[in-house]
Design an enzyme around this catalytic site. Structure first.
Site, PDB file in Angstrom:
ATOM      1  N   HIS A 214       8.711 -19.941  33.000  1.00  0.00           N
ATOM      2  CA  HIS A 214       8.988 -21.287  32.520  1.00  0.00           C
ATOM      3  C   HIS A 214       8.154 -22.360  33.209  1.00  0.00           C
ATOM      4  O   HIS A 214       8.040 -22.379  34.430  1.00  0.00           O
ATOM      5  CB  HIS A 214      10.471 -21.625  32.717  1.00  0.00           C
ATOM      6  CG  HIS A 214      11.368 -20.832  31.832  1.00  0.00           C
ATOM      7  ND1 HIS A 214      12.111 -19.775  32.290  1.00  0.00           N
ATOM      8  CD2 HIS A 214      11.632 -20.927  30.507  1.00  0.00           C
ATOM      9  CE1 HIS A 214      12.797 -19.253  31.280  1.00  0.00           C
ATOM     10  NE2 HIS A 214      12.515 -19.933  30.184  1.00  0.00           N
ATOM     11  N   SER A 349       8.825 -17.585  19.026  1.00  0.00           N
ATOM     12  CA  SER A 349       9.966 -17.567  18.114  1.00  0.00           C
ATOM     13  C   SER A 349       9.497 -18.140  16.790  1.00  0.00           C
ATOM     14  O   SER A 349       8.693 -19.079  16.780  1.00  0.00           O
ATOM     15  CB  SER A 349      11.129 -18.410  18.639  1.00  0.00           C
ATOM     16  OG  SER A 349      11.730 -17.772  19.734  1.00  0.00           O
ATOM     17  N   ARG A 397       2.039 -17.967  28.459  1.00  0.00           N
ATOM     18  CA  ARG A 397       2.661 -16.637  28.566  1.00  0.00           C
ATOM     19  C   ARG A 397       1.684 -15.553  28.112  1.00  0.00           C
ATOM     20  O   ARG A 397       1.619 -14.477  28.702  1.00  0.00           O
ATOM     21  CB  ARG A 397       3.940 -16.579  27.738  1.00  0.00           C
ATOM     22  CG  ARG A 397       5.048 -17.401  28.377  1.00  0.00           C
ATOM     23  CD  ARG A 397       6.390 -17.051  27.766  1.00  0.00           C
ATOM     24  NE  ARG A 397       7.430 -17.897  28.331  1.00  0.00           N
ATOM     25  CZ  ARG A 397       8.692 -17.877  27.927  1.00  0.00           C
ATOM     26  NH1 ARG A 397       9.071 -17.065  26.956  1.00  0.00           N
ATOM     27  NH2 ARG A 397       9.579 -18.656  28.496  1.00  0.00           N
TER      28      ARG A 397
HETATM   29  O1  4AD Z   1      11.185 -20.087  21.445  1.00  0.00           O
HETATM   30  P1  4AD Z   1      10.887 -21.550  21.418  1.00  0.00           P
HETATM   31  O2  4AD Z   1      11.840 -22.424  22.140  1.00  0.00           O
HETATM   32  O3  4AD Z   1      10.781 -21.942  19.883  1.00  0.00           O
HETATM   33  C1  4AD Z   1      10.535 -23.205  19.373  1.00  0.00           C
HETATM   34  O4  4AD Z   1      10.199 -24.158  20.027  1.00  0.00           O
HETATM   35  C2  4AD Z   1      10.542 -23.264  17.890  1.00  0.00           C
HETATM   36  N1  4AD Z   1      10.520 -24.653  17.402  1.00  0.00           N
HETATM   37  C3  4AD Z   1       9.328 -22.555  17.397  1.00  0.00           C
HETATM   38  C4  4AD Z   1       9.413 -22.204  15.987  1.00  0.00           C
HETATM   39  O5  4AD Z   1       8.464 -22.455  15.242  1.00  0.00           O
HETATM   40  N2  4AD Z   1      10.499 -21.611  15.572  1.00  0.00           N
HETATM   41  O6  4AD Z   1       9.430 -21.792  21.991  1.00  0.00           O
HETATM   42  C5  4AD Z   1       8.329 -21.110  21.442  1.00  0.00           C
HETATM   43  C6  4AD Z   1       7.560 -20.376  22.537  1.00  0.00           C
HETATM   44  C7  4AD Z   1       8.354 -19.325  23.304  1.00  0.00           C
HETATM   45  O7  4AD Z   1       8.405 -18.102  22.635  1.00  0.00           O
HETATM   46  C8  4AD Z   1       7.546 -19.238  24.594  1.00  0.00           C
HETATM   47  O8  4AD Z   1       6.376 -18.452  24.430  1.00  0.00           O
HETATM   48  C9  4AD Z   1       7.102 -20.657  24.799  1.00  0.00           C
HETATM   49  O9  4AD Z   1       7.164 -21.300  23.539  1.00  0.00           O
HETATM   50  N3  4AD Z   1       7.979 -21.350  25.754  1.00  0.00           N
HETATM   51  C10 4AD Z   1       7.654 -21.628  27.028  1.00  0.00           C
HETATM   52  N4  4AD Z   1       6.552 -21.378  27.757  1.00  0.00           N
HETATM   53  C11 4AD Z   1       6.521 -21.814  29.031  1.00  0.00           C
HETATM   54  N5  4AD Z   1       7.522 -22.512  29.613  1.00  0.00           N
HETATM   55  C12 4AD Z   1       8.661 -22.806  28.911  1.00  0.00           C
HETATM   56  N6  4AD Z   1       9.625 -23.499  29.495  1.00  0.00           N
HETATM   57  C13 4AD Z   1       8.750 -22.350  27.568  1.00  0.00           C
HETATM   58  N7  4AD Z   1       9.703 -22.460  26.612  1.00  0.00           N
HETATM   59  C14 4AD Z   1       9.213 -21.852  25.518  1.00  0.00           C
HETATM   60 MG    MG Z   2      12.442 -18.531  21.628  1.00  0.00          MG
END
Ligand code: 4AD
Ligand code: MG
Length: 423
Positions: A214, A349, A397
């Site tokens: 993160h 995601s 990542r």
């Molecule tokens: O899984 P997340 O939270 O999904 C969304 O934001 C949706 N709106 C996306 C969609 O189109 N459905 O975030 C997407 C990706 C995660 O799988 C991860 O790879 C990365 O963003 N991610 C982070 N990377 C680094 N630090 C963090 N705190 C992260 N949070 C999410």
């Molecule tokens: Mg996710």
């Protein structure tokens, strides 16, 4: 005129000008030896003290100092720099470095304190170049699909998805929120009539997490496109994008092996599983998960250990674990959604979104979210919107996993976490 180090093979016997950064200097009685590099390679310089007036000042230079060197390129069998060296006639010093406060062996925190020095290391340089090439490969693929690159606001009047991980900042006597997702905007772009859009941009998450996965600010690659109906269409597009982008990293294979000591994955293996299938596989290993649970981090890692597949697409997550805007399959209690696990960690995601105003409004209420709080989002669907889906991928990542880095922070230019806002 500047000559690059890689051009020197054709310059034997000629006078050239090099723009260099000092790696090491050896000072002997009559001669000084410098190893210097530019973006294209490293070259040995020999400085005869009798000929070069400022040799005393040169003798004081430390690693990182920059200079312009003029001299004759000669063959030198004993030189490690492709059998060539420069016999220096003149050196003009551009910048004198102080002693570096860190080495590659320093603690990660100290290295981040002096990230500007840390970024000079061969490891960091390679990481930055590989990251750039990966992004270029993704862009190239998305453009080939006639997608439009957009730039959405990062300052918002309301929290973007859930209120919990959002940074609030002062905004002219009121408050603004830093975008923790561009979900609303990229769907607005689809509603506008652009049939495919993407963005590579910062994403802010107020996660007080001190994990290796993160950051509080990371780089998201977000894609959204119209006229897709099933989650497999979204997964397929992402698979193709990643296969293309990773194949473009082929020129890095040797350097990654030399500098990181690992085999770079340029031809990933791929597998598709429903979440239920993934749970069955985990159950055999004594890892039990209930119907409405999703995969914990540990489960993602174990799934990779068992299957050994680089890219594991896990689809059909339960409604209980997915937001109101995903397309729900009420009969099965699932959503048309997926996560992508790369070498044991979630990198994406994604989902088919709900584009029908009445249905998405109903789902909003069922998730306990008020319609007023998402009224701008719902406007996307009020005035006509094609069925669509998309995904969000965390660049750091992917890079961390490709290079076997200890944390996503090492894949960030200047990492941001709960304890770090500087440099
Ligand atoms: O899984 P997340 O939270 O999904 C969304 O934001 C949706 N709106 C996306 C969609 O189109 N459905 O975030 C997407 C990706 C995660 O799988 C991860 O790879 C990365 O963003 N991610 C982070 N990377 C680094 N630090 C963090 N705190 C992260 N949070 C999410
Ligand atoms: Mg996710």
């Amino acid at each position: 005129m500047r000559t690059l180090v890689r051009e020197l093979k054709e310059k034997v016997g000629q006078e050239v000008t090099l723009y260099l950064t000092l790696e090491v200097l050896r000072d002997q009685k009559h001669l000084q030896f410098i190893l210097g590099h530019d973006k294209s390679g490293t070259i040995q310089l020999v400085i005869p003290k009798s000929k070069v007036q400022n040799h005393e000042e040169i003798g004081q230079l430390l690693t990182g100092s920059t200079f312009i060197a003029q001299g004759l390129i000669v063959e030198a069998k004993q030189s490690k720099t492709f059998g060539l060296e420069m016999q220096v006639e003149r050196i003009e010093i551009m910048s004198k470095s102080q002693a570096w406060p860190i080495t590659e062996e320093s603690s990660i925190d100290l290295r981040f304190d002096y990230r500007v020095v840390d970024l000079k290391s061969a490891k960091s340089q390679l990481m930055l170049k590989l990251r750039s090439a990966f992004e270029a490969g993704c862009r190239e693929y998305l453009y080939s699909k006639e997608m439009t690159e957009i730039h959405t606001p990062k300052l918002m009047g309301t929290a973007s998805e859930s209120g919990s991980q959002v940074f609030r900042v002062e905004y002219f006597g009121s408050y603004a929120y830093l975008a923790q997702s561009n979900q609303f905007f990229k769907e607005a772009a689809v509603a506008s009539g652009l049939e495919g859009v993407f963005e590579i941009a910062p994403v802010f998450r107020a996660e007080a997490s001190h994990s290796t996965r993160h950051l509080t600010e990371f780089t998201g690659l977000d894609v959204e496109f119209a006229w897709c109906f099933e989650v497999h269409e979204v997964m397929k597009l992402e698979e193709e994008m990643l296969i293309h982008a990773l194949s473009k990293l082929e020129p890095f294979v040797e350097k990654v092996k030399e500098i990181y000591g690992i085999e770079l994955t340029t031809k990933p293996t791929v597998r598709y599983l429903s979440l239920d299938e993934a749970k069955d596989i985990l159950k055999e290993k004594g890892f039990k998960l209930g119907k409405t649970q999703d995969l914990p981090d540990e489960g993602e890692r174990i799934l990779y250990e068992i299957l050994g597949t680089d890219l594991i697409f896990v689809h059909d997550y339960p409604i209980a674990k997915r937001p109101f805007y995903h397309m729900w399959d009420r009969e099965n209690g699932t959503t048309k959604s997926f996560d992508l696990i790369f070498k044991g960690i979630e990198i994406t995601s994604g989902a088919i979104r709900e584009h029908r105003l009445d249905v998405v409004s109903q789902q909003t209420l069922e998730k306990g979210v008020s319609l007023e709080s998402v009224s701008y989002y719902l406007d996307n669907f009020k005035y006509g919107c094609a069925p669509h889906g998309g995904f969000g991928l965390g660049i750091e990542r992917v890079i961390a996993k490709l290079l076997g880095l200890s944390s996503v922070k090492e894949a960030s230019f200047m990492p941001r976490d709960p304890d770090r806002l500087t440099p």
